[in-house]
Design an enzyme around this catalytic site. Sequence first.
Site, PDB file in Angstrom:
ATOM      1  N   ASP A  76       1.978   5.273   1.935  1.00  0.00           N
ATOM      2  CA  ASP A  76       0.765   5.493   2.948  1.00  0.00           C
ATOM      3  C   ASP A  76       1.125   5.675   4.209  1.00  0.00           C
ATOM      4  OD1 ASP A  76      -0.248   5.579   0.129  1.00  0.00           O
ATOM      5  OD2 ASP A  76      -2.207   4.982   0.822  1.00  0.00           O
ATOM      6  N   GLU A 103      -5.515  -6.101  -4.891  1.00  0.00           N
ATOM      7  CA  GLU A 103      -4.318  -5.077  -4.636  1.00  0.00           C
ATOM      8  C   GLU A 103      -3.491  -5.375  -3.633  1.00  0.00           C
ATOM      9  OE1 GLU A 103      -5.106  -0.461  -2.621  1.00  0.00           O
ATOM     10  OE2 GLU A 103      -6.875  -2.047  -2.298  1.00  0.00           O
TER      11      GLU A 103
END
Length: 843
Positions: free
Chosen positions: A579, A813
């Site tokens: 990302d 996460e």
Amino acid sequence: MGRQRHGKRVVSSDASAHRKEDKHVVVMQRKEKKKKLDIGKLFINISIGLCIFSLVWFFYALYMRSSLARRVVTPHPSPRVLDENSTSPAVAPDRFWGSYRPQVYFGMKTKSPRSVVTGLMWMRQFSEPDVNLRHTCEQGDRLPSYGWLMHDGLSFGIQEIRDTDFILTTEFVKRMGGHHGGDWTWRITAKQQSSAPQSPVVSLMFYVAADQQGTLQAHVEERNRLGSVIGFSEELGSFKITFGKPAAGEAAGIKYASYNHLKTVSTGLEKLTEIVQNSLNRRFVYSPPSGEKRPYIAVDSYKPPPHHQQQKNPDPRKESDFVVHQVTAQTPFQIEVLFESGSFRDRPNQLAGRVMTEELEKNKAAFDVKFEKTFGLQSKGYTPAQIKFAKAALSNMLGGMGYFYGQSVVQSVYNEYPLLYPEGALFTAVPSRSFFPRGFLWDEGFHQLLVSKWDPGMAREAIGHWLDLMNVEGWIPREQILGDEARSKVPAEFVVQRNENANPPTLFLALEALLEAEPEQPSEVTKHFLRRLFPRLRTWFEWYNTTQAGPLPNSYRWRGRDKDTNLFLNPKTLTSGLDDYPRASHPSPDERHVDLHSWMALASRVMVRVAQLLDEPHHEYEQTRRTLSNGTLLARLYWSEQLNAFCDYGNHTQAVSLQQEKVHVPPGQPRHQFPATRLIRSMRRAPRLQYVNALGYVSLFPFLLHILEPVSPKLERILQDMRDPDKLWTPFGLRSLSKADPLYMKRNTEHDAPYWRGPIWININYLAVKALYYYSNTEGPYREKAATLYEELRTNIINNVYRQYLESGYIWEQYNDSTGRGQGSHPFTGWSALTVLMMAEQY
């Protein structure tokens, strides 16, 4: 006479000459006219030819554009990896029914395109003015914790859901018989938490919904108690679902309860929550034998909201039956729900009560034995609490396996508008049940590393499903949003998948793990699977080599970077999986990406092994592997002498920052009439072609994927940078970006917090631990240093993930690099569950 003759001759001679001249002129004129006519004809013919050629070219171009436009939705021509009926009850009855709905807190369905689905909703009564209906997994529900404690991926599962002041335990067990996947039974236990001031009253709503096939008939007993649902569908034949009465426990009598039910229709599974919410009514009275009478909320009749009635375009989908059974009782209580297949004719007894308990205990014992045999944590000296954590991590991975069916929305440069991909099925694990309840290509390779240790057959099935979604070009949509239920959870800007965009080919990691599990001689089952897989693997490998090729020979570049450089501190590269990790500040075709290069080196290594195993030509793959793993080439393409690290290369400047946009407002004009100021990128120095001197996960990839030779001095440098607390090392794992980097923990936009710019990610840390294990067991000058780092890093990661699980109730996460605290989406029992493999030291 003579003169006359002479004159006549003269005259005759002149006339003849004139005649000759006239004739010559006429001939010349004719020739010129003919020449002009010939040239005109030539031009006409050329013009006609050009017109014909243009028309042919025009129609050929239209045909080619149409053909190219259709390629994005044209399936791969090779036979499918999985037979069309591979998930049917006739072929795999024990895997037909399952908890294949990870997006809901509890529910079951079959592995079929239009399954009859079952599920649970609940809400607490008399607590809040607003309805707190729970159904789909939502982070906004703020549950203290939820997740599977035990789940074998096949026969049974036990889940614990902690709400504000009560606990729900959901259990299911299956039993084979008949022709349609057999029977199953649920047991839901509701009990108050020890800290609750009084026993809460809870409503459980069990539902059955047909998805465009089948019929459901509700059978009401004792005035308004729904006793059972009789159903029929093409895939299940006839079946019956029986709702037991609530009891305080197995040996206790029936508890007082209020009953309600709803029989209506739905046009889509994504509408079930909304339908129930809009059918709730407060007109009912809860009146236990001892206690005050109080109004409570329950399903009544479905009344579509006003805006639905005003819609110009009604939902074109077929309406399907939807039945809800609501039980309202005070905790503690327990309810069983039985599904019985009409084709199971020699059923020995009902799978209920004591029989269900015995089946559950038998499955739990088998699970414990298999878990220890597979991972050996008890023999490694882990405590019972740590082993319980590891079982939960594995169980959440297995309980998070979902079966999806539908069409992706895709686009290529040849399409003006997005197209619908062919319908397809996908059996896959999901990263997060609450935030990412769908398939992600680069996550799935990591998921199957764990699944393959537990159940190689399940891993082969998931990998086969993914490769069967490949188109003729060799492209697989990287995010699978299949079906209306899955699409309802995804923002519109992320729905369309573009065929120039890749994702890390991590399925090669999973294939390598399957091969290494059978080092001597792979089984015939594995060989057969690889033979079916190989044509698609070959196309997939070539697709990466052509579409993701870099500007120099043997270099690679991720496509699909964000193009609006004005709004991002550093334009994101979602396709890389990392990302917002710092890349070249100004995206251009000149970029070279070291992580993609390393992924392709890994892919070529696996292709060599698979091709050799199948007696297929492997020399080209071997040549690619040698070339991409060549230390000299790696250094020339990616090694920055300034940073002493592997780096990307591109059009880059580090002199950037986010500044408040200046909006000129003329004197006397109201400010609100002008655009709001934004944070936009300010550049103090122009970019130039150079190495992107960012030290972080990308720098480690030649090490992470074992591309570097064990004798390479660059390996020593990587180990030093990893262990440096001012760079990547923390007591909780390796941070994603060096603490010394200018973009460390910097926001990418005013609304875009840092993601891969410092936090600790378990998938990359797993690769780092695995790589340290590899280099510590391979001859080389840095073997001892790798062994020391291996022990330290592995211990740090395991301890922190376990500690955060105890404190928060979740696996996360990512983890904060300063405090170790879990952050991001939760539960995240996708690749963060790889902690189990680190505990077991299975790489």
